[in-house]
Scaffold this active site. Sequence first.
Site, PDB file in Angstrom:
ATOM      1  N   TYR A 156       0.831  -1.203   0.000  1.00  0.00           N
ATOM      2  CA  TYR A 156       0.000   0.000   0.000  1.00  0.00           C
ATOM      3  C   TYR A 156       0.868   1.257   0.000  1.00  0.00           C
ATOM      4  CZ  TYR A 156      -4.022   2.908   1.498  1.00  0.00           C
ATOM      5  OH  TYR A 156      -5.036   3.842   1.599  1.00  0.00           O
TER       6      TYR A 156
ATOM      7  N   ALA B  18       4.021   1.532  -0.912  1.00  0.00           N
ATOM      8  CA  ALA B  18       4.772   1.630  -2.161  1.00  0.00           C
ATOM      9  C   ALA B  18       3.922   2.265  -3.257  1.00  0.00           C
ATOM     10  CB  ALA B  18       5.254   0.246  -2.595  1.00  0.00           C
TER      11      ALA B  18
END
Length: 253
Positions: free
Chosen positions: A158, A160
């Site tokens: 999430y 990233a």
Amino acid sequence: MKIDLSGRTALVTGSTGQLGRVMARTLAQCGADLVLHYRGNEAKANELREEIRALGREAMTVQADVASLESVHAMQARVAAERGSVDIVVANAVAQYQWTTILEQPTADYFSQFETCVMQSVHLAKTFVPDMIGRGYGRMIGINTECVMQNFPTQSAYVAGKRGMDGIYRILAKEVGEHQITVNQVAPGWTISEQDRTNRTERNEGYESSVPLKRRGTDQEIANVVAFLASDLASFITGAYIPVSGGNVMPAI
């Protein structure tokens, strides 16, 4: 002074989601007409469309895969034919998955987050910004997250995806600012939604203890900031990442 979006058309991606539906209702309450994007929940999209029409605003539903440039182009073509130009784009859609550690997280989850955070942002920009440039007006609003400043265990896919999205939005703000198009991000904390109210899960003392305001925020409080950024009251704000987290995260200078 009030938020007045009369005469504007707003697209909300992922409008059938817990936050998306409240954002859509709020923009309509401020006077905007709505384009309600959905991926698979057509019934909820149609229900939301009727809610917004009951508020006296125009609304249409449109299905698209935001991870596909071709699909987003097709969405824009249909909107242009039926509604005309879109003034406000709220990028709210994101793939859902089960969070776990980096060592255990399936690699497919990283790709899904990249596609629905980074590539959605690119696809929406490529598709809707050219018309905004031609008209010398536009609002691009991305829904990010407080998680990008927390970097807690199990958040990796999430975070990233949302960190990549952050880069796209900051650069886009610099590239299109001369055309009076603003590009901003709203970063909710762990937000109370309709689902929480139904399940009576609004409270979480462990989380609340870390928040300076000692509570979780509400979906309406997130939608209020989106509406503000969509309005002319925010005409000189661009490139911003705005946490709506009760002070749980605080960007530093």
